[in-house]
Design a protein around this motif. Structure first.
Motif, PDB file in Angstrom:
ATOM      1  N   LEU A 363       0.849  -1.186   0.000  1.00 32.43           N
ATOM      2  CA  LEU A 363       0.000   0.000   0.000  1.00 32.43           C
ATOM      3  C   LEU A 363       0.891   1.244   0.000  1.00 32.43           C
ATOM      4  O   LEU A 363       1.719   1.422   0.902  1.00 32.43           O
ATOM      5  N   VAL A 364       0.743   2.097  -1.004  1.00 29.08           N
ATOM      6  CA  VAL A 364       1.495   3.341  -1.102  1.00 29.08           C
ATOM      7  C   VAL A 364       0.576   4.488  -0.700  1.00 29.08           C
ATOM      8  O   VAL A 364      -0.488   4.678  -1.306  1.00 29.08           O
ATOM      9  N   VAL A 388      -2.675   2.290  -4.259  1.00 30.37           N
ATOM     10  CA  VAL A 388      -2.325   3.674  -3.969  1.00 30.37           C
ATOM     11  C   VAL A 388      -3.509   4.411  -3.362  1.00 30.37           C
ATOM     12  O   VAL A 388      -4.646   4.302  -3.859  1.00 30.37           O
ATOM     13  N   VAL A 389      -3.257   5.161  -2.279  1.00 30.57           N
ATOM     14  CA  VAL A 389      -4.226   6.111  -1.718  1.00 30.57           C
ATOM     15  C   VAL A 389      -3.482   7.406  -1.418  1.00 30.57           C
ATOM     16  O   VAL A 389      -2.247   7.419  -1.352  1.00 30.57           O
ATOM     17  N   HIS A 390      -4.219   8.500  -1.202  1.00 33.16           N
ATOM     18  CA  HIS A 390      -3.586   9.809  -1.147  1.00 33.16           C
ATOM     19  C   HIS A 390      -3.780  10.574   0.164  1.00 33.16           C
ATOM     20  O   HIS A 390      -3.399  11.742   0.246  1.00 33.16           O
ATOM     21  N   LEU A 396      -6.256   4.261   6.363  1.00 36.05           N
ATOM     22  CA  LEU A 396      -6.898   3.450   7.402  1.00 36.05           C
ATOM     23  C   LEU A 396      -7.994   2.579   6.799  1.00 36.05           C
ATOM     24  O   LEU A 396      -8.151   1.415   7.184  1.00 36.05           O
ATOM     25  N   GLU A 397      -8.761   3.130   5.868  1.00 36.57           N
ATOM     26  CA  GLU A 397      -9.813   2.347   5.221  1.00 36.57           C
ATOM     27  C   GLU A 397      -9.217   1.185   4.441  1.00 36.57           C
ATOM     28  O   GLU A 397      -9.736   0.049   4.492  1.00 36.57           O
ATOM     29  N   SER A 398      -8.105   1.449   3.730  1.00 31.97           N
ATOM     30  CA  SER A 398      -7.464   0.374   2.971  1.00 31.97           C
ATOM     31  C   SER A 398      -6.881  -0.677   3.904  1.00 31.97           C
ATOM     32  O   SER A 398      -6.961  -1.891   3.623  1.00 31.97           O
ATOM     33  N   TYR A 399      -6.317  -0.225   5.018  1.00 35.61           N
ATOM     34  CA  TYR A 399      -5.751  -1.177   5.981  1.00 35.61           C
ATOM     35  C   TYR A 399      -6.847  -2.088   6.530  1.00 35.61           C
ATOM     36  O   TYR A 399      -6.627  -3.306   6.711  1.00 35.61           O
TER      37      TYR A 399
END
Length: 483
Positions: A363-364, A388-390, A396-399
């Motif tokens: 995750l970047v 990728v998230v910005h 946190l949502e991706s985690y």
């Protein structure tokens, strides 16, 4: 002295109030000569009033000057804040140009494309050098650039620095040699980053102004004082030499020694000024002179603490555990033909930290789209699946969706910064008794104690932006080996 004979008994021309004059005239009738005393008092009052007016005028001038100084200070602070803000904004695109060059260098280019690419890359590096000089000057003015002494092996540092510049010298057909006197201690403690930067700047200058002959670097023992020693570093060339009437201004800011230098050789004149500041910051001195046989000699002396093999090995171990590399200096900055990112490349069958051959899920988290795209390009040929998230909340949502083997976390993020996002992830892991996900901090402007700060924030490693392909893959492979 007051001239008593000039005073009159008539009080009409004095500056005294009428009521007081009447009282004095009454007293004068009873006590002859009183008017003389009053006249003297009146004269004294006049002098005091004049001095008071002068003093008030001085006070007004001081207040005006203080206001002007305050305005100048605010303007200076505004300039410093503006420079810092501009540097933050410029840093990402400038370094993206260099990292894009690293990626393009690994693609198949025909001869014309390669010619254009080499021109692009040299131009991008000149821009990057200028940017780094501006950053150094800004830090020097703010007093935030402090020495960072570590244990090191002198012979290795000098020879690695020479290797960085050897190809540049070979392109001009100039031999680049080094001589370290046998009595020079090899294990030292000092600011290795600043030492390398000074040597690179001076050697680069020597190569630039030399067309035939050689460039030689020599290290001498100037003084041995028990637990400390003073070393002289001499960079000698056989080039055009120095104008005698400009030698005393060579190390001034924006000075290049001769008006024709900028036109003929380029440069900003900041390099030598920065070298002077670094040397003086480390308690040394720097000088320049013409050689009798032709060419120039630049020298500087610095005092170091003596170290040991054990201290040097401990320092290397610490550096291997925490990647804190400055962006301006790397092996890729010298070789125009060798692929810059080829120093470390992942094997096709590289295993993930979980020990299987599935793709490693990374995750970047970075608010700069260009940085994210470059990291994706760096990893696309390997066994990696990149998401990728910005911003921090999106991280946190991706985690929460789970399954990441590594998180690359930028520090300055919108919504929630990288430190806060990492702390929240660690809290979730603790509450759920989950395995710890490796998180690497991506730091844009490293400070003196960032290693301890970010490790205290539960990061596993710190990478200085812009992260080169070689540094990133080396960090991932080190993670593989440690798990």
């Amino acid at each position: 002295m007051f001239k008593w004979g000039l005073f009159k008994k008539d009080l009409s021309d004095t500056g005294l109030p009428a009521e007081l004059k009447a009282q004095i005239n009454s007293l004068h009738t009873k006590y002859p000569g009183t008017d003389r005393v009053v006249l003297v008092m009146d004269q004294l009052c006049r002098v005091i009033r004049e001095q008071k007016e002068e003093l008030e005028d001085h006070v007004r001038q001081v207040k005006a000057l203080d206001q002007q100084l305050d305005q100048n200070r605010r303007a200076k602070n505004f300039q410093a804040d503006l420079l810092t803000s501009m540097c933050d904004e410029i840093q990402a695109p400038v370094h993206t140009l260099n990292q894009l060059g690293d990626w393009l260098d690994q693609t198949h280019l025909d001869p014309n494309q390669r010619l254009g690419f080499n021109f692009y890359r040299k131009t991008a590096r000149k821009l990057s050098d200028l940017f780094n000089h501006v950053i150094d000057v800004a830090k020097l003015r703010e007093g935030t650039l402090q020495p960072d002494p570590i244990a090191f092996h002198l012979n290795e540092v000098v020879r690695e620095t020479m290797q960085l510049l050897n190809l540049t010298a070979q392109e001009k057909g100039i031999p680049l040699t080094v001589r370290i006197n046998p009595d020079v201690p090899q294990y030292l403690i000092g600011d290795i980053k600043r030492l390398e930067q000074i040597l690179i700047s001076l050697i680069n200058n020597a190569i630039k102004f030399t067309y035939e002959g050689e460039v030689q670097v020599q290290v001498q023992l100037a003084a041995d004082e028990g637990s400390e020693c003073t070393l002289n570093f001499l960079v000698q060339d056989s080039g055009v030499g120095l104008p005698e009437n400009h030698i005393h201004t060579l190390f001034d800011r924006l000075s290049q020694g001769d008006p024709d230098v900028e036109r003929n050789y380029g440069g900003t004149g900041l390099g030598l000024y920065i070298c002077k500041c670094f040397v003086e910051q480390m308690g040394g001195r720097i000088w320049a002179e013409n050689r009798p046989e032709g060419g120039a000699l630049f020298g500087f002396s610095i005092r170091f603490e003596k170290g040991s093999m054990e201290e040097t090995e401990d320092a290397l171990l610490s550096l291997s555990q925490l990647t804190l590399t400055e962006a301006p200096v790397s092996h890729q900055d010298v070789d125009e033909d060798q692929p810059a990112g080829s120093a470390v490349s992942p094997p096709a069958d590289a295993e993930t930290p979980n020990g299987n051959s599935h793709k490693m899920k990374i995750l970047v988290v970075d608010d700069c789209p260009d940085t994210c795209r470059l990291i994706e390009k760096f990893l696309e040929a390997g066994p990696y699946e990149v998401h990728v998230v910005h911003d921090g909340l999106a991280a946190l949502e991706s985690y929460d969706q789970g399954g990441y083997d590594l998180i690359l976390m930028d520090i300055q993020l919108p919504q929630l910064d990288g430190v806060g996002a990492t702390m929240e992830i660690r809290n979730k892991e603790s509450r759920q008794a989950a395995a710890k996900t490796p998180i690497f901090a991506l730091v844009g402007d490293p400070g003196e104690d960032n290693d301890g700060y970010y490790l205290a924030g539960d990061f596993d490693r710190c990478l200085i932006k812009p992260v080169s392909k070689g540094d990133l893959l080396e960090a991932i492979q080190t993670l593989h080996r440690s798990r």
